[in-house]
Design a protein around this motif. Structure first.
Motif, PDB file in Angstrom:
ATOM      1  N   ALA A  79       9.815  29.031 119.428  1.00  0.00           N
ATOM      2  CA  ALA A  79       9.933  28.518 118.060  1.00  0.00           C
ATOM      3  C   ALA A  79       8.601  28.675 117.332  1.00  0.00           C
ATOM      4  CB  ALA A  79      10.336  27.046 118.103  1.00  0.00           C
ATOM      5  N   THR A  80       8.671  28.831 116.032  1.00  0.00           N
ATOM      6  CA  THR A  80       7.468  29.041 115.226  1.00  0.00           C
ATOM      7  C   THR A  80       7.194  27.808 114.367  1.00  0.00           C
ATOM      8  OG1 THR A  80       8.060  31.355 115.114  1.00  0.00           O
ATOM      9  CG2 THR A  80       6.369  30.602 113.588  1.00  0.00           C
ATOM     10  N   PHE A  81       5.951  27.379 114.361  1.00  0.00           N
ATOM     11  CA  PHE A  81       5.571  26.240 113.524  1.00  0.00           C
ATOM     12  C   PHE A  81       4.329  26.606 112.716  1.00  0.00           C
ATOM     13  CE2 PHE A  81       7.570  24.513 117.327  1.00  0.00           C
ATOM     14  CZ  PHE A  81       8.635  23.835 116.752  1.00  0.00           C
ATOM     15  N   TYR A  82       4.162  25.858 111.652  1.00  0.00           N
ATOM     16  CA  TYR A  82       2.973  26.067 110.827  1.00  0.00           C
ATOM     17  C   TYR A  82       2.128  24.809 110.777  1.00  0.00           C
ATOM     18  CZ  TYR A  82       5.477  30.181 109.289  1.00  0.00           C
ATOM     19  OH  TYR A  82       6.138  31.364 109.264  1.00  0.00           O
ATOM     20  N   GLY A  83       0.854  24.973 110.716  1.00  0.00           N
ATOM     21  CA  GLY A  83       0.000  23.798 110.605  1.00  0.00           C
ATOM     22  C   GLY A  83      -1.449  24.196 110.457  1.00  0.00           C
ATOM     23  N   ASN A  84      -2.283  23.213 110.255  1.00  0.00           N
ATOM     24  CA  ASN A  84      -3.714  23.485 110.151  1.00  0.00           C
ATOM     25  C   ASN A  84      -4.334  23.473 111.540  1.00  0.00           C
ATOM     26  OD1 ASN A  84      -3.843  23.656 107.321  1.00  0.00           O
ATOM     27  ND2 ASN A  84      -3.679  21.420 107.217  1.00  0.00           N
ATOM     28  N   PRO A  85      -5.340  24.266 111.770  1.00  0.00           N
ATOM     29  CA  PRO A  85      -5.967  24.295 113.087  1.00  0.00           C
ATOM     30  C   PRO A  85      -6.430  22.896 113.485  1.00  0.00           C
ATOM     31  CG  PRO A  85      -6.850  26.024 111.693  1.00  0.00           C
ATOM     32  CD  PRO A  85      -5.982  25.177 110.837  1.00  0.00           C
ATOM     33  N   GLY A  86      -6.180  22.544 114.720  1.00  0.00           N
ATOM     34  CA  GLY A  86      -6.612  21.250 115.223  1.00  0.00           C
ATOM     35  C   GLY A  86      -5.604  20.132 114.970  1.00  0.00           C
ATOM     36  N   GLU A  87      -4.613  20.433 114.152  1.00  0.00           N
ATOM     37  CA  GLU A  87      -3.662  19.393 113.767  1.00  0.00           C
ATOM     38  C   GLU A  87      -2.638  19.135 114.890  1.00  0.00           C
ATOM     39  OE1 GLU A  87      -0.596  18.657 110.001  1.00  0.00           O
ATOM     40  OE2 GLU A  87      -1.559  20.594 110.310  1.00  0.00           O
ATOM     41  N   THR A  88      -2.232  17.887 115.044  1.00  0.00           N
ATOM     42  CA  THR A  88      -1.182  17.556 116.009  1.00  0.00           C
ATOM     43  C   THR A  88       0.105  17.312 115.227  1.00  0.00           C
ATOM     44  OG1 THR A  88      -2.882  16.419 117.236  1.00  0.00           O
ATOM     45  CG2 THR A  88      -0.642  16.088 117.979  1.00  0.00           C
ATOM     46  N   LYS A  89       1.198  17.983 115.650  1.00  0.00           N
ATOM     47  CA  LYS A  89       2.440  17.843 114.887  1.00  0.00           C
ATOM     48  C   LYS A  89       3.584  17.444 115.809  1.00  0.00           C
ATOM     49  CE  LYS A  89       3.457  20.219 111.201  1.00  0.00           C
ATOM     50  NZ  LYS A  89       3.877  21.303 110.305  1.00  0.00           N
ATOM     51  N   VAL A  90       4.492  16.654 115.263  1.00  0.00           N
ATOM     52  CA  VAL A  90       5.730  16.367 115.983  1.00  0.00           C
ATOM     53  C   VAL A  90       6.766  17.362 115.476  1.00  0.00           C
ATOM     54  CG1 VAL A  90       7.540  14.684 116.417  1.00  0.00           C
ATOM     55  CG2 VAL A  90       5.151  13.948 116.206  1.00  0.00           C
ATOM     56  N   VAL A  91       7.334  18.141 116.414  1.00  0.00           N
ATOM     57  CA  VAL A  91       8.258  19.187 115.985  1.00  0.00           C
ATOM     58  C   VAL A  91       9.576  19.066 116.750  1.00  0.00           C
ATOM     59  CG1 VAL A  91       6.448  20.796 115.345  1.00  0.00           C
ATOM     60  CG2 VAL A  91       7.315  20.797 117.662  1.00  0.00           C
ATOM     61  N   THR A  92      10.599  19.668 116.176  1.00  0.00           N
ATOM     62  CA  THR A  92      11.918  19.629 116.793  1.00  0.00           C
ATOM     63  C   THR A  92      12.348  21.058 117.092  1.00  0.00           C
ATOM     64  OG1 THR A  92      12.377  17.787 115.330  1.00  0.00           O
ATOM     65  CG2 THR A  92      14.239  18.688 116.556  1.00  0.00           C
ATOM     66  N   CYS A  93      12.773  21.290 118.321  1.00  0.00           N
ATOM     67  CA  CYS A  93      13.210  22.630 118.685  1.00  0.00           C
ATOM     68  C   CYS A  93      14.527  22.927 117.976  1.00  0.00           C
ATOM     69  CB  CYS A  93      13.389  22.735 120.205  1.00  0.00           C
ATOM     70  SG  CYS A  93      14.128  24.309 120.702  1.00  0.00           S
ATOM     71  N   ALA A  94      14.600  24.039 117.300  1.00  0.00           N
ATOM     72  CA  ALA A  94      15.782  24.373 116.517  1.00  0.00           C
ATOM     73  C   ALA A  94      16.987  24.639 117.412  1.00  0.00           C
ATOM     74  CB  ALA A  94      15.491  25.601 115.650  1.00  0.00           C
ATOM     75  N   ALA A  95      16.764  25.072 118.662  1.00  0.00           N
ATOM     76  CA  ALA A  95      17.868  25.456 119.536  1.00  0.00           C
ATOM     77  C   ALA A  95      18.490  24.244 120.235  1.00  0.00           C
ATOM     78  CB  ALA A  95      17.383  26.475 120.559  1.00  0.00           C
ATOM     79  N   CYS A  96      17.615  23.365 120.805  1.00  0.00           N
ATOM     80  CA  CYS A  96      18.182  22.288 121.613  1.00  0.00           C
ATOM     81  C   CYS A  96      17.843  20.903 121.087  1.00  0.00           C
ATOM     82  CB  CYS A  96      17.728  22.430 123.073  1.00  0.00           C
ATOM     83  SG  CYS A  96      15.950  22.193 123.231  1.00  0.00           S
ATOM     84  N   ASN A  97      17.207  20.846 119.924  1.00  0.00           N
ATOM     85  CA  ASN A  97      16.882  19.570 119.299  1.00  0.00           C
ATOM     86  C   ASN A  97      15.912  18.698 120.086  1.00  0.00           C
ATOM     87  OD1 ASN A  97      17.913  19.564 116.757  1.00  0.00           O
ATOM     88  ND2 ASN A  97      19.976  18.968 117.420  1.00  0.00           N
ATOM     89  N   THR A  98      15.205  19.283 121.049  1.00  0.00           N
ATOM     90  CA  THR A  98      14.212  18.499 121.778  1.00  0.00           C
ATOM     91  C   THR A  98      13.016  18.248 120.868  1.00  0.00           C
ATOM     92  OG1 THR A  98      14.873  19.660 123.761  1.00  0.00           O
ATOM     93  CG2 THR A  98      12.789  18.440 123.863  1.00  0.00           C
ATOM     94  N   LYS A  99      12.596  17.000 120.830  1.00  0.00           N
ATOM     95  CA  LYS A  99      11.408  16.687 120.037  1.00  0.00           C
ATOM     96  C   LYS A  99      10.164  16.774 120.912  1.00  0.00           C
ATOM     97  CE  LYS A  99      13.090  14.053 116.226  1.00  0.00           C
ATOM     98  NZ  LYS A  99      12.897  12.993 115.297  1.00  0.00           N
ATOM     99  N   GLY A 100       9.080  17.200 120.320  1.00  0.00           N
ATOM    100  CA  GLY A 100       7.848  17.267 121.116  1.00  0.00           C
ATOM    101  C   GLY A 100       6.635  17.263 120.217  1.00  0.00           C
ATOM    102  N   ARG A 101       5.508  17.062 120.855  1.00  0.00           N
ATOM    103  CA  ARG A 101       4.248  17.033 120.121  1.00  0.00           C
ATOM    104  C   ARG A 101       3.507  18.336 120.408  1.00  0.00           C
ATOM    105  NH1 ARG A 101       1.610  12.106 118.526  1.00  0.00           N
ATOM    106  NH2 ARG A 101       3.090  10.911 119.751  1.00  0.00           N
ATOM    107  N   VAL A 102       3.057  19.031 119.401  1.00  0.00           N
ATOM    108  CA  VAL A 102       2.280  20.251 119.647  1.00  0.00           C
ATOM    109  C   VAL A 102       0.935  20.135 118.929  1.00  0.00           C
ATOM    110  CG1 VAL A 102       4.315  21.716 119.876  1.00  0.00           C
ATOM    111  CG2 VAL A 102       3.196  21.502 117.655  1.00  0.00           C
TER     112      VAL A 102
END
Ligand SMILES: Nc1ncnc2c1ncn2[C@@H]1O[C@H](COP(=O)(O)OP(=O)(O)O)[C@@H](O)[C@H]1O
Ligand SMILES: [Mg+2]
Lengths: 354, 369
Positions: free
Chosen positions: A15-38
């Motif tokens: 999956a592809t996400f956008y953000g600023n370098p160093g930033e921590t994001k909570v994202v949701t996988c588009a395929a299986c809806n698993t939430k995670g922190r990246v």
């Protein structure tokens, strides 16, 4: 914003996400809806930093003009780079402006590495070179218009003329302006692209005290507009008057850095209170007994060292209490000149160019 | 390349130029004054003798004595043309205004006329009809000499007649020579000094450093400035031609080659200015260096006087100077209409321009050390 790809730990989908370098994001996988922190990799950029200089060095033939200096300029502050002639101020500021090439070291301007990304941030900065002299036969307004047309982002010329108090001069040819006015136009010029950072290299050198104060007013206005100002000067009053943060440079090295207050408390002498024409030896002894450092000067004054201004009242009330007579008082505070003298053994203004 | 920025800079340059009395003087008034001054001095030098070319095909005592008599009038400056020269070609090549041909058999015919009344001989007079004043004088001098001879020989019967043949030749005076030279010189001065100002004064004043931190690129800036220099070059060229036409009635051919040479000259000397500015950092010193280069070049490259009339050492030097080819190219293109010569010289100017301009651009940098 940068693009980053992650593998979902659950379904192995990319999956592809956008953000600023160093930033921590909570994202949701588009395929299986698993939430995670990246965590978006890369250096974390401090959004409050306008200029970051690290281990900057410049060598001319056999002269080390700038010797491994590092400092950070925060957004919105007036940063004064204070030092005598030949200290390396212009060399430093022009390396930051990409006019000179550093021998070593790195510079980040608004987050961009100036070695590779200077062209991308040209629109967001503006400079006033040392001893700048614009086109002789442009009027003040034309000078501003000409430079503004070089940019995509343009500030309103009338507003600049207004803010810099130049309306009454707008039709004069640049060549006919006084030195003070030329410098005011120079500062005004650095506003035509509504920049985030303004570099001013000795903007008041050679001006008479009145013209100097007028330029100071104009520079103070820049801070009010939220601009970051990088100011080089060899006038300590200028730094004292304007700067939020001061770096003192001497022979290519930063020898002290901090706010005015910090510099004075760290390196300055204590404030001295002069009690005029007080010939009483009792008075001196009294003050000594009360814990003050008091000396008699040859001409009948008593000099008392005090840590901070509030102590003045304490001293005076002691004197009144004992009915000791004196003509008046004089307070001499510590200043940057003194700080510089202490640090280098040389006077700021008399330091000869090397 | 942002053409809007180029356009802005171009227009601002013109505006600022119109405000500078010095530059307006040097690029417009000064050439006009020089043209008028030199034109008045050199074109006005009227000859007290008229030049008559003589081709003596007879080469006998009688033909010699005719030439001697013509010479004795003291009005004519006789110049001999050799027997082998083809007369029409000779006139054309050398721009001959007045020439007589004494035919072969001249003496023979005259001697025969003593016994044969029908015998006659004709002298042919070639002249340029545009030179009306000179023609009248020469024609009357020649006719009266011939009449005198006829009188002596035959008491009035015309044995020696005069046939006239008009040949149009081009009439080039000093001013025709001078105006192209003045154009080359003016463009040279403008370009060198303009270029030096941009590369020394603007550097000292911090303008180049300021520009370096704005979005304008060096190519946009150079393009804008070259457009401005071309604008100046064309104004000066037009003014010089205008003065030549209005004050001296010269005939000028404006053709593509003329325009190309004007453009190339501007690039050529802008490049030389850049090179000077690269090595001499002070504006005053650079100006002096420019003077030291351009002033002798002006004299040596045949701006005022034909290089051919100078000592041979100078002729050799001249051929090493770019301005020489500018002068020759412009003269042949716009005045003499000798397109082959114009093309050769123009080509050399283009090569010089390419070399100096490219070298100038490469050597000039905005960055500080
Ligand atoms: N282009 C240069 N070439 C050689 N030396 C230079 C050059 N520019 C500056 N210097 C030297 O570097 C030192 C620092 O100069 P500069 O940065 O101009 O100081 P400041 O601006 O503080 O007066 C001086 O000794 C100066 O002579
Ligand atoms: Mg300096």
């Amino acid at each position: 914003m940068i693009e980053q790809r992650f593998k979902c730990p659950n379904c192995q989908e990319i999956a592809t996400f956008y953000g600023n370098p160093g930033e921590t994001k909570v994202v949701t996988c588009a395929a299986c809806n698993t939430k995670g922190r990246v965590i978006i990799p890369g250096e974390k950029q401090d959004n409050n930093v306008a200029i970051e200089v690290s281990h900057l060095k410049k060598v001319y033939d056999d002269l080390i003009a700038v010797n491994d200096i590092s400092f950070t300029v925060k957004k919105g502050e007036i940063f004064a780079f204070l030092g005598p002639n030949g200290a390396g101020k212009t060399t430093t500021v022009e390396m930051i402006e990409s006019i000179r090439t550093p021998t070593a070291g790195a510079i980040r301007l608004l987050g961009a590495d100036t070695k590779t990304g200077f062209n991308q941030i040209k629109e967001r900065i503006s400079i006033l070179p040392q001893e700048f002299h614009s086109f002789e036969r442009f009027t003040v307004r034309e000078t501003l218009t000409y430079f503004s047309k070089l940019y995509k982002k343009r500030a309103n010329i009338d507003e600049i003329l207004d803010a810099m108090d130049l309306q009454s001069h707008e039709k004069k040819l640049y060549r006919n302006l006084s030195g003070g006015l030329k410098q005011r136009v120079g500062v005004a010029l650095s506003l035509v692209n509504d920049p985030e950072i303004v570099f001013l290299d000795e903007p008041t050198t050679g001006l008479d005290p009145k013209a100097r104060r007028e330029v100071w007013q104009v520079i103070a206005n820049l801070r009010n507009k939220g601009k970051t100002v990088f100011l080089t000067t060899h006038y300590m009053e200028e730094a004292e008057h304007l700067a939020d943060h001061i770096a003192i440079i001497h022979k290519g090295k930063i020898i002290a850095e901090g706010s005015l207050q910090e510099l004075l408390t760290t390196y300055g002498e204590k404030t001295t209170l002069y009690i005029k024409n007080c010939h009483s030896e009792d008075a001196r002894q009294l003050l000594e007994e009360k814990g003050f450092e008091a000396h008699s000067s040859g001409n009948g004054d008593i000099m008392v060292k005090i840590d901070y201004k509030e102590k003045v009242l304490e001293v005076l009330s002691e004197l009144r209490h004992e009915c000791i007579e004196y003509d008046g008082v004089d307070i001499r505070g510590s200043n940057l000149e003194e700080v510089f003298l202490r640090l280098t053994g040389a006077r700021l203004t008399e330091e000869a160019e090397t | 390349m942002n053409l809007k920025i180029v356009g802005t800079d171009f227009l601002y340059s013109i505006r600022s130029w119109t405000r500078s009395r010095g530059t307006v003087f040097w690029s417009l008034l000064f050439p006009v004054m020089l043209i008028l001054l030199f034109g008045a001095i050199f074109s006005g030098m009227g000859e007290s003798k008229y030049t008559l070319y003589v081709q003596d095909l007879d080469n006998t005592d009688m033909s010699h004595s005719l030439v001697t008599i013509l010479n004795k009038t003291n009005v004519l400056n006789i110049k001999n043309v050799t027997k082998n020269d083809d007369i029409t070609k000779y006139i054309k090549d050398n721009n001959i205004k007045n020439l007589i041909v004494i035919p072969e058999g001249y003496e023979n015919d005259i001697t025969r006329s003593f016994s044969d009344p029908s015998a006659k001989v004709n002298i042919t007079y070639y002249f340029d009809p545009t030179e009306t004043q000179t023609n009248q004088i020469l024609r009357s001098v020649i006719s009266s000499v011939l009449e005198g001879l006829n009188m002596q020989l035959t008491q009035g019967k015309t044995i020696i007649g005069l046939t006239e043949q008009s040949t149009v030749t081009e009439n080039f005076g000093f001013i025709d020579f001078f105006i192209p030279g003045m154009i080359g010189f003016t463009i040279m001065q403008q370009s060198i000094y303009g270029s030096i100002e941009r590369n020394t004064k603007f550097r000292k004043d911090g303008i180049l450093r300021k520009l370096l931190t704005t979005p304008i690129t060096r190519s946009e800036w150079i393009l804008a400035k070259m457009l401005f220099m071309l604008f100046l070059a064309f104004i000066s060229t037009s003014v010089a031609i205008g003065v030549g036409v209005l004050a001296f009635g010269i005939k000028v051919n404006i053709n593509l080659l003329t325009i190309i040479i004007v453009i190339a000259t501007s690039f050529l000397f802008s490049g030389i200015g850049m090179i000077i500015g690269r090595f001499v950092k002070e504006e005053e010193t650079a100006d002096m260096a420019a003077g030291a280069i351009s002033f002798p070049m002006m004299f040596l490259a045949g701006t005022f006087f034909a290089v051919e009339s100078m000592p041979s050492i100078i002729q050799i030097i001249a051929r090493a100077l770019p301005l020489y080819y500018v002068n020759e190219g412009l003269r042949n293109a716009m005045i003499y209409m000798n397109q082959t010569e114009a093309l050769i010289n123009g080509g050399i100017v283009l090569i010089f321009a390419a070399i100096f301009f490219i070298a100038g651009v490469i050597l000039t940098k905005w960055k500080e050390d």
